[in-house]
Design an enzyme around this catalytic site. Structure first.
Site, PDB file in Angstrom:
ATOM      1  CD  GLN A   1      -2.895   1.074   2.378  1.00 61.90           C
ATOM      2  OE1 GLN A   1      -2.810   0.162   3.193  1.00 61.90           O
ATOM      3  NE2 GLN A   1      -3.815   2.009   2.454  1.00 61.90           N
TER       4      GLN A   1
ATOM      5  CE1 TYR B   1      13.093  -9.700  22.783  1.00 67.16           C
ATOM      6  CE2 TYR B   1      14.973  -8.699  21.661  1.00 67.16           C
ATOM      7  CZ  TYR B   1      13.775  -9.394  21.616  1.00 67.16           C
ATOM      8  OH  TYR B   1      13.255  -9.787  20.407  1.00 67.16           O
TER       9      TYR B   1
ATOM     10  CD  GLU C   1      13.865  -5.522  13.644  1.00 61.38           C
ATOM     11  OE1 GLU C   1      13.684  -6.758  13.622  1.00 61.38           O
ATOM     12  OE2 GLU C   1      14.570  -4.915  12.807  1.00 61.38           O
TER      13      GLU C   1
ATOM     14  NE  ARG D   1      18.009 -15.603  14.358  1.00 53.87           N
ATOM     15  CZ  ARG D   1      17.120 -14.702  13.948  1.00 53.87           C
ATOM     16  NH1 ARG D   1      17.063 -13.513  14.516  1.00 53.87           N
ATOM     17  NH2 ARG D   1      16.291 -14.993  12.962  1.00 53.87           N
TER      18      ARG D   1
ATOM     19  CE1 TYR E   1      20.695  -6.405   9.050  1.00 53.04           C
ATOM     20  CE2 TYR E   1      21.219  -8.414  10.258  1.00 53.04           C
ATOM     21  CZ  TYR E   1      20.343  -7.660   9.491  1.00 53.04           C
ATOM     22  OH  TYR E   1      19.099  -8.170   9.178  1.00 53.04           O
TER      23      TYR E   1
ATOM     24  CB  SER F   1       9.565 -14.070  12.938  1.00 48.92           C
ATOM     25  OG  SER F   1       8.832 -13.194  13.767  1.00 48.92           O
ATOM     26  CG  ASN F   2      11.945 -15.506   9.496  1.00 52.02           C
ATOM     27  OD1 ASN F   2      10.971 -16.143   9.115  1.00 52.02           O
ATOM     28  ND2 ASN F   2      12.061 -14.195   9.296  1.00 52.02           N
TER      29      ASN F   2
ATOM     30  CD  GLU G   1      16.449  -8.250   5.393  1.00 50.45           C
ATOM     31  OE1 GLU G   1      17.270  -8.938   6.047  1.00 50.45           O
ATOM     32  OE2 GLU G   1      15.295  -8.025   5.784  1.00 50.45           O
TER      33      GLU G   1
END
Length: 347
Positions: free
Chosen positions: A64, A230, A244, A191, A241, A183-184, A127
């Protein structure tokens, strides 16, 4: 008066006097000419800096396209002289054309073959090189690069600390020790290996698609803020790199980041040394786990000293990112093409 005229004629007739007067007139003419040229150049510079730049985004990064009407950059971000558009019919008028790597076509022949003289093309990628494919076919195509790397022509970090003198320390109430939103998840990632070994020594509250505990957009920060620490683990390790995972999920949420990414020295170029914990600070993950589990309240509060001087600014709006091009434009090198984009990005 009649006596003065012969005297003037006599003086003018002398070669030395005539030369002095002529030289004086010549100097005056040259001075006036120099002032005129300087004034013209100043006018040209003024016009150059007041010219509204047209920035054409070849394909907007999201499905959008936002409302780009009006003076978006000035009204929303304080960046004047910048016009954003996605109308490809304006190609011939655009000063800058922006191409996001994730939206690039497979072949160079699907982009305009000719560009107007002086038009700059920007390659954009947030990325890491590990997650960026098919760069070899874009040699000699782009004038400038816009990435998270500090050596980019247009530096676009995921976030930064901005001075805030009136800031006070605010630590949310904690109900658990460590959390991680993922998420991935791929076993081949560093990691994944670090988490697997660390979880042997302490419990980690995991959220996200990979954990089959997705969080709504407005639920993420309230969830991570309840943890003392965290895991700000990057999906790949590259210079600068820092995503967020650090800026939003951790610092903005009010929890202490345990980072896995580039070396500590690289992080310290972005945030204070006493605001985070680096996995590499410890000889073993067992030592890291012990450090987290045995930390007292006084030591924990020291990690938030940065809040007295700074606040977190996120860069998550693509409109703001594109507007930044206009702010950087006067300093961009002209007439250059990246001969080997892949080599530069992988360096």
């Amino acid at each position: 008066m009649s006596r003065e005229l012969p005297l003037l004629r006599w003086l003018w007739g002398r070669p030395s006097v005539k030369a002095v007067v002529t030289a004086g007139l010549l100097v005056t003419v040259l001075w006036n000419l120099k002032c005129f040229i300087r004034s013209s150049n100043s006018s040209d510079e003024a016009l150059k800096h007041t010219k509204v730049l047209t920035v054409l985004v070849w394909e907007w990064p999201s499905r959008q396209v936002p409302d780009l009407s009006g003076d978006v950059c000035r009204e929303q971000y304080g960046i004047a002289g910048c016009r954003l558009s996605t109308e490809r019919r304006l190609l011939s008028q655009a000063d800058v054309v922006v191409f996001l790597h994730t939206t690039l076509p497979r072949g160079r022949d699907r982009l305009p073959r000719d560009r107007p003289h002086g038009q700059g093309w920007v390659w954009v990628s947030l990325e890491s090189p590990t997650n960026t494919r098919a760069l070899a076919g874009w040699n000699q195509t782009f004038n400038w690069v816009m990435t998270y790397r500090r050596d980019s022509d247009i530096f676009m970090p995921y976030g930064k600390l901005v001075p805030n003198r009136s800031a006070t320390v605010s630590i949310p109430t904690k109900t658990n020790l460590v959390s991680w939103v993922i998420s991935n998840y791929h076993r081949t990632q560093k990691r994944a290996e670090v988490y697997k070994n660390l979880s042997r020594y302490l419990h980690v509250n995991i959220y996200g698609k990979a954990a089959k505990k997705p969080l709504c957009k407005d639920c993420l920060l309230p969830t991570t803020s309840k943890s003392k620490f965290y895991l700000a683990f990057e999906n790949s390790i590259h210079q600068d790199y820092i995503t967020e995972k650090l800026w939003r999920n951790s610092l903005l949420a009010g929890t202490v980041p345990v980072v896995l990414g580039p070396p500590r020295a690289n992080y310290e170029q972005f945030i204070p040394a006493d605001s985070f914990i680096h996995v590499d600070d410890f000889s073993s993950l067992a030592d890291l786990a012990t450090f987290l589990k045995t930390m007292n309240s006084s030591r924990y509060q020291q990690f938030f000293a940065w809040q007295k001087r700074y606040s977190v600014k996120l860069y998550a709006d693509w409109k703001e990112r594109i507007c930044t091009i206009c702010a950087t434009y006067p300093r961009l090198p002209q007439g250059r093409l990246y001969p080997d984009l892949q080599s530069w990005f992988n360096s």
